[in-house]
Scaffold this motif. Sequence first.
Motif, PDB file in Angstrom:
ATOM      1  N   ALA A   1       1.215  -6.767  -5.584  1.00 19.05           N
ATOM      2  CA  ALA A   1       0.131  -5.832  -5.951  1.00 19.05           C
ATOM      3  C   ALA A   1      -0.764  -6.558  -6.960  1.00 19.05           C
ATOM      4  O   ALA A   1      -0.918  -6.137  -8.093  1.00 19.05           O
ATOM      5  CB  ALA A   1       0.706  -4.556  -6.545  1.00 19.05           C
ATOM      6  N   HIS A   2      -1.315  -7.688  -6.503  1.00 20.55           N
ATOM      7  CA  HIS A   2      -2.191  -8.456  -7.388  1.00 20.55           C
ATOM      8  C   HIS A   2      -3.532  -8.736  -6.722  1.00 20.55           C
ATOM      9  O   HIS A   2      -3.714  -8.475  -5.530  1.00 20.55           O
ATOM     10  CB  HIS A   2      -1.501  -9.708  -7.919  1.00 20.55           C
ATOM     11  CG  HIS A   2      -1.099 -10.740  -6.886  1.00 20.55           C
ATOM     12  ND1 HIS A   2      -1.961 -11.249  -5.944  1.00 20.55           N
ATOM     13  CD2 HIS A   2       0.098 -11.368  -6.674  1.00 20.55           C
ATOM     14  CE1 HIS A   2      -1.334 -12.155  -5.210  1.00 20.55           C
ATOM     15  NE2 HIS A   2      -0.080 -12.229  -5.626  1.00 20.55           N
TER      16      HIS A   2
ATOM     17  N   GLU B   1       0.816  -1.224   0.000  1.00 21.84           N
ATOM     18  CA  GLU B   1       0.000   0.000   0.000  1.00 21.84           C
ATOM     19  C   GLU B   1       0.848   1.272   0.000  1.00 21.84           C
ATOM     20  O   GLU B   1       0.396   2.333  -0.411  1.00 21.84           O
ATOM     21  CB  GLU B   1      -0.920   0.006   1.222  1.00 21.84           C
ATOM     22  CG  GLU B   1      -1.949  -1.104   1.195  1.00 21.84           C
ATOM     23  CD  GLU B   1      -2.595  -1.319   2.551  1.00 21.84           C
ATOM     24  OE1 GLU B   1      -3.631  -0.691   2.807  1.00 21.84           O
ATOM     25  OE2 GLU B   1      -2.048  -2.101   3.347  1.00 21.84           O
ATOM     26  N   VAL B   2       2.095   1.150   0.457  1.00 17.96           N
ATOM     27  CA  VAL B   2       3.001   2.306   0.508  1.00 17.96           C
ATOM     28  C   VAL B   2       3.175   2.946  -0.872  1.00 17.96           C
ATOM     29  O   VAL B   2       3.435   4.152  -0.984  1.00 17.96           O
ATOM     30  CB  VAL B   2       4.377   1.883   1.092  1.00 17.96           C
ATOM     31  CG1 VAL B   2       5.072   0.861   0.194  1.00 17.96           C
ATOM     32  CG2 VAL B   2       5.280   3.084   1.342  1.00 17.96           C
ATOM     33  N   VAL B   3       2.993   2.147  -1.913  1.00 20.12           N
ATOM     34  CA  VAL B   3       3.135   2.655  -3.283  1.00 20.12           C
ATOM     35  C   VAL B   3       2.184   3.836  -3.526  1.00 20.12           C
ATOM     36  O   VAL B   3       2.563   4.831  -4.155  1.00 20.12           O
ATOM     37  CB  VAL B   3       2.837   1.503  -4.273  1.00 20.12           C
ATOM     38  CG1 VAL B   3       2.513   2.019  -5.645  1.00 20.12           C
ATOM     39  CG2 VAL B   3       4.000   0.542  -4.316  1.00 20.12           C
ATOM     40  N   LEU B   4       0.946   3.717  -3.012  1.00 24.01           N
ATOM     41  CA  LEU B   4      -0.030   4.795  -3.190  1.00 24.01           C
ATOM     42  C   LEU B   4       0.051   5.818  -2.072  1.00 24.01           C
ATOM     43  O   LEU B   4      -0.155   7.004  -2.300  1.00 24.01           O
ATOM     44  CB  LEU B   4      -1.453   4.211  -3.228  1.00 24.01           C
ATOM     45  CG  LEU B   4      -1.817   3.465  -4.508  1.00 24.01           C
ATOM     46  CD1 LEU B   4      -3.183   2.790  -4.354  1.00 24.01           C
ATOM     47  CD2 LEU B   4      -1.840   4.425  -5.699  1.00 24.01           C
TER      48      LEU B   4
ATOM     49  N   MET C   1      -2.610   1.120  -8.046  1.00 26.73           N
ATOM     50  CA  MET C   1      -1.379   0.734  -7.345  1.00 26.73           C
ATOM     51  C   MET C   1      -0.309   0.304  -8.342  1.00 26.73           C
ATOM     52  O   MET C   1       0.859   0.707  -8.235  1.00 26.73           O
ATOM     53  CB  MET C   1      -1.690  -0.408  -6.372  1.00 26.73           C
ATOM     54  CG  MET C   1      -0.603  -0.680  -5.368  1.00 26.73           C
ATOM     55  SD  MET C   1      -1.055  -2.000  -4.217  1.00 26.73           S
ATOM     56  CE  MET C   1      -2.172  -1.156  -3.114  1.00 26.73           C
ATOM     57  N   ASN C   2      -0.706  -0.503  -9.317  1.00 27.50           N
ATOM     58  CA  ASN C   2       0.266  -0.942 -10.323  1.00 27.50           C
ATOM     59  C   ASN C   2       0.780   0.231 -11.146  1.00 27.50           C
ATOM     60  O   ASN C   2       1.985   0.368 -11.364  1.00 27.50           O
ATOM     61  CB  ASN C   2      -0.364  -2.000 -11.240  1.00 27.50           C
ATOM     62  CG  ASN C   2      -0.269  -3.387 -10.648  1.00 27.50           C
ATOM     63  OD1 ASN C   2       0.666  -4.130 -10.913  1.00 27.50           O
ATOM     64  ND2 ASN C   2      -1.225  -3.728  -9.794  1.00 27.50           N
TER      65      ASN C   2
END
Length: 351
Positions: free
Chosen positions: A76-77, A45-48, A93-94
């Motif tokens: 992230a699937h 979730e850190v990606v977003l 997210m991807n």
Amino acid sequence: MSDTATAPGLGLLDRLETGPVICAEGYLFEFERRGYLQAGAYAPEVVLEHPDLVAELHREFVHAGSDVVEAFTYYAHREKLRLIGKEHLLEAMNRQALATAEMVAQEQGALFAGNVCNTNVFTGDEASQRTVRAMFEEQVGWAVEAGVDYVIGETFSWGEEALIALDVIKRAGKPAVITLAMHQEPVTRDGWSPEDACARLQEAGADVVGLNCIRGPRTMLPMLEAIRARVKGHVAALPVPYRTHDDEPTFQSLRDPAYPLNPTGRPFPTALDPFMCTRYEIADFARNASALGIRYLGVCCGAGPHHIRSMAEALGRTPPASRYSPDMSKHAFLGTDPTLKQENRAYATNL
Ligand SMILES: [Zn+2]
């Protein structure tokens, strides 16, 4: 020209022809340690939530010697996001992970890699084959749209699942690096030896085949030797930086008699600190793997930038971070510099 990478501007396969390629992995564990990602679900979730921090960790790994910025789309699937009730964030997210990685790769002159991994829904039956193919197709599709140089398919314990990932990546027209995760049994869940599985993957068109994650240097190296002896093309080796051994060959199987009170009854995944390889052990691994003829090298879950720098230096590189590689001659108590106070050096003999 920077001497960080073998040949900036060249693609993965060209770089592998001229020398080793280093790929830093282990983003999940690093963000868990830093407090931006939860152990257990392990959804990135850190990606977003903090794309700036993801960009910074990409930069730190390149500074330390990684030739590759791998988009943080690991887990992230659909299955992972379903578990935390956030499947609606899948595409965002991807795409965000890819955009962040692309930005840093451009800025640093590094390779930009997409990523798919074990789906955790593969069982071998036809329905599961269709499901995982659809999962890979959507993720690889986003990676191709983002302009990746190649796609990594990693941490597969099923050879058949790895073959599906490979097929999807090749149909999308990208080079494929496929790495298997070997758990306690010395065979994949389909019953294939690592060398058989890698040979099948290579025959099916994988550009690089090998192993990543789960096993530390000591228990991965013998398998790599068998793979290297069997396959003709490029081989990948990205162990976890933990002191696994013959009786406990994976980081999940490690036990810690010195502290039996770990909440899960085992050090994995949040109490592995006492088993961490030093940077020197990672350098030894890099030299040993390189001597076997393995060109695609990295470190997986647990890796820190110091491991990557050490790996790079063992391969003869001087990444920017080498400016700060240790020089104990200047240590106030243990150093040898003639200007240091003799009293401190004398005191140090008793330390
Ligand atoms: Zn890993």
